[in-house]
Design an enzyme around this catalytic site. Structure first.
Site, mmCIF file in Angstrom:
data_model
loop_
_atom_site.group_PDB
_atom_site.id
_atom_site.type_symbol
_atom_site.label_atom_id
_atom_site.label_comp_id
_atom_site.label_asym_id
_atom_site.label_seq_id
_atom_site.Cartn_x
_atom_site.Cartn_y
_atom_site.Cartn_z
ATOM 1 N N ASP A 170 0.978 -1.161 0.228
ATOM 2 C CA ASP A 170 -0.065 0.027 -0.017
ATOM 3 C C ASP A 170 0.754 1.306 0.107
ATOM 4 O O ASP A 170 2.279 1.075 0.447
ATOM 5 C CB ASP A 170 -0.891 -0.042 1.211
ATOM 6 C CG ASP A 170 -1.785 1.210 1.192
ATOM 7 O OD1 ASP A 170 -2.651 1.613 0.151
ATOM 8 O OD2 ASP A 170 -2.118 1.957 2.207
ATOM 9 N N SER A 171 0.355 2.261 -0.381
ATOM 10 C CA SER A 171 0.954 3.555 -0.494
ATOM 11 C C SER A 171 1.136 4.099 1.026
ATOM 12 O O SER A 171 2.331 4.843 1.449
ATOM 13 C CB SER A 171 0.068 4.737 -0.948
ATOM 14 O OG SER A 171 -1.084 4.982 -0.263
ATOM 15 N N GLY B 62 -2.203 9.351 -4.191
ATOM 16 C CA GLY B 62 -3.321 9.832 -5.143
ATOM 17 C C GLY B 62 -2.950 11.140 -5.686
ATOM 18 O O GLY B 62 -3.381 11.030 -6.806
ATOM 19 N N CYS C 179 -4.158 -1.208 -2.443
ATOM 20 C CA CYS C 179 -4.287 0.291 -2.751
ATOM 21 C C CYS C 179 -4.887 0.534 -3.974
ATOM 22 O O CYS C 179 -4.581 0.011 -5.095
ATOM 23 C CB CYS C 179 -2.680 0.533 -2.682
ATOM 24 S SG CYS C 179 -2.655 2.587 -3.181
ATOM 25 N N GLU D 102 -3.588 8.569 7.958
ATOM 26 C CA GLU D 102 -2.245 8.650 8.203
ATOM 27 C C GLU D 102 -1.719 9.001 9.482
ATOM 28 O O GLU D 102 -0.816 8.906 9.976
ATOM 29 C CB GLU D 102 -1.572 8.983 6.997
ATOM 30 C CG GLU D 102 -1.558 8.099 5.602
ATOM 31 C CD GLU D 102 -0.799 6.865 5.620
ATOM 32 O OE1 GLU D 102 0.333 6.751 6.453
ATOM 33 O OE2 GLU D 102 -1.059 5.982 4.954
ATOM 34 N N CYS E 27 -10.694 3.662 -1.429
ATOM 35 C CA CYS E 27 -9.458 3.931 -1.204
ATOM 36 C C CYS E 27 -9.363 3.002 0.290
ATOM 37 O O CYS E 27 -10.293 2.690 1.038
ATOM 38 C CB CYS E 27 -9.239 5.364 -0.702
ATOM 39 S SG CYS E 27 -7.700 5.353 0.261
ATOM 40 N N HIS F 112 -7.739 3.391 2.863
ATOM 41 C CA HIS F 112 -7.926 4.096 4.016
ATOM 42 C C HIS F 112 -9.151 4.376 4.537
ATOM 43 O O HIS F 112 -9.477 4.328 5.899
ATOM 44 C CB HIS F 112 -7.070 5.329 4.044
ATOM 45 C CG HIS F 112 -5.705 5.301 3.692
ATOM 46 N ND1 HIS F 112 -5.106 4.787 2.557
ATOM 47 C CD2 HIS F 112 -4.555 5.644 4.475
ATOM 48 C CE1 HIS F 112 -3.704 4.912 2.687
ATOM 49 N NE2 HIS F 112 -3.456 5.450 3.784
#
Lengths: 264, 264
Positions: free
Chosen positions: B10-11, B43, B73, B152, B183, B185
Site C-alpha cells: 500500500d502507499s 493519490g 491500494c 495516516e 481507497c 484508508h
C-alpha cells in the site's frame, strides 16, 4: 471482456443446481450445459471410465468455444479436475474445493459430514482437501448411491424419496454440525435432508459455493460478458432424452429451455 | 499447498484494512506487508511516479518470496494492476474489481457513488469497470483528498475528521444508494461516512471484498498454506517511521506487531 459462454458439464441433470445458482447471480452470462444422462450415474463407475467420459464432455464444450469450464459434478471433479485444469488454457473450476472451503468456515464443532456418490466418497477427496487445510477437523463420508437415481427420475418429492433419505442418513444424524452436499444432485433433496439431520446442522451446497467462485474468477481473468453483448441464449444438451431433461430443467430453472440431444 | 506468505502493498497504512479482513478470514496464512508511508499519499502524484513506486514495492515483496501479491491500494491498482499481473508468474490481485463487482450486486437504484483519491477518481477506473459490466448504472465519483492524511495521522476519531467527512460528502448525500470506499484508508472512517450518508446507503469496502476473493484464488491455484506448517509469523515493513506505523497497525489489527523500516 469476453462474451463467449461458460461451459458446464455433469453426469446428468444434477449440475443444473449449479447453473440455477449461477444464473441467479450472473444473469447476463451465457451458459452451455451438457448432461450425460445416458451414462448417469457416474458414481459407481471405475475411475478410468469417468475420466474418459468427462473428457468427452469437455471436448464437446470446447467445440462450442467456451471461455471457462465448470465441472458441475463432484464425481468428475474428484477424478479428473486437476488433469483437465492442467491441460486446458482456459480456467477450469471444480465443485469440490469451494464446498470443502465453505464447510471449514461453517463448522463450529470441527465435525463435518460428506454426502456423495460411491466414487466421490471412495476417492476421499473431500476429506483430503478439508484436512489438508484444517488437519484437526474430523470428516465422515457417507455414500448415498440411491440419491442420484431419485433425482434423475424426478422423484425427489415422493414418499419413497423421504424414506430413502431418512434411512441413508441415519448413521450421520447427531454426528456432525456441518454436512456437505457433495453431489450436485443433492440440493434437490435438501429440504428432506435438512429435516432428517435436524435444524441445527448446516448444509453446504457445493454448487452454490462454486457459483460464487465463478464470479470471482471471471473478474480475476477479466473475462466477464459485456451487458452490451445482447440477450443471452443459453444452450442445453443431453446424451439422453431431451424431453425428460427438459421436464426437470424447466422446473428447476423456472424457465422454458430448449434442449438438444447429442451423441458422444 | 504453498506455505509461502502473501505479499500486500500500500502507499501507506490504508492497506492494513485489507490485511485485517484477510487475517480474520484466513488466520493461518502468513502476511508480508509493505507500506510506503514516506511517500504517501499516492493519490495526487502523476501516474508515472505511482507506477514506479508501486513496482519498487512489488520488487521488495518478490525478494521475500511471496506466493501472491495483493495491491491493497486503489490508486496503485488503478494505475498499474494490469501491467503487474501480466508480468509476474504469481497471482496478482487488485482492490478495484472486487469492489466494483460488489457494488453492482448491491445497488437497487442503479446509482453508485465512488469515493477515492484524486488519482483514482481521475483514472475513472471504477466507472469504467462498473459500466462495462452494467452499462445502465450511473456512477458518480468524488475525490476526497483530505481523507488519507486524516487516517495516516491517526486522527480518524477527531472532531476535525467528522467536519472534513461531512463537508466532503455533501454533494453525494441523497444521490446514490451504494457507496464504494474506493481507497483502503477509508474503512477507518466508515462510521462517520455512514452517518454522513444516512443509514440506507450501503457502503462497499473494497478491501473486505478483496479479502474474500483472495480465498477463492488460493483455492483455485491450490496454494493454500497447510495448517501443519506451524505458527504464522507476519512481517510488516514501512518506508517511514516504524513507531508511527506500529501505533496505527496495533490498534487496527488488535495485536502487537513488529515493524521494520526499509529504504526503497
Amino acid at each position: 471482456m469476453d462474451n463467449r459462454p461458460i461451459g458446464f458439464l455433469d453426469s446428468g441433470v444434477g449440475g443444473l443446481t449449479v447453473v440455477r445458482e449461477f444464473m441467479r447471480q450472473l444473469p447476463h452470462e451465457e451458459v452451455i450445459f451438457i448432461g450425460d444422462s445416458a451414462r448417469a450415474p457416474y458414481g459407481p463407475r471405475p475411475a478410468e471410465q469417468i475420466r474418459e467420459y468427462t473428457w468427452e464432455l469437455v471436448n464437446f464444450l470446447l467445440t462450442k468455444d467456451v471461455k471457462m469450464i465448470v465441472l458441475a459434478c463432484n464425481t468428475a471433479t474428484a477424478v479428473v479436475w486437476e488433469e483437465i485444469k492442467e491441460k486446458l488454457d482456459i480456467p477450469v473450476l471444480g465443485v469440490v474445493l469451494p464446498g470443502a472451503s465453505a464447510a471449514i468456515k461453517a463448522t463450529k464443532t470441527g465435525k463435518i459430514g460428506i454426502l456423495g456418490t460411491p466414487m466421490t466418497i471412495q476417492s476421499d477427496i473431500y476429506r483430503q482437501k478439508i484436512q489438508s487445510l484444517s488437519p484437526e477437523t474430523e470428516v465422515t463420508g457417507l455414500a448415498c448411491p440411491k440419491f442420484v437415481p431419485l433425482v434423475e427420475s424426478n422423484s425427489s418429492q415422493s414418499s419413497l424419496a423421504k424414506k430413502v433419505v431418512y434411512e441413508t442418513l441415519e448413521p450421520m444424524v447427531g454426528q456432525v454440525d456441518t454436512l456437505v452436499l457433495g453431489c450436485t444432485h443433492y440440493p434437490i433433496l435438501s429440504p428432506i435432508i435438512q429435516n432428517a439431520m435436524g435444524p441445527h446442522v448446516r448444509l453446504i451446497d457445493s454448487g452454490a459455493e462454486t457459483a460464487r467462485d465463478i464470479s470471482v474468477l471471471l473478474n480475476y481473468f477479466q473475462i466477464n460478458r459485456s451487458r452490451q453483448a445482447g440477450e443471452v441464449h443459453h444452450q442445453f444438451y443431453t446424451t439422453a432424452s431431451p424431453a425428460a431433461f427438459k421436464e426437470i430443467a424447466d422446473s428447476w430453472l423456472e424457465q422454458a429451455i430448449e434442449v438438444e440431444h447429442v451423441d458422444l
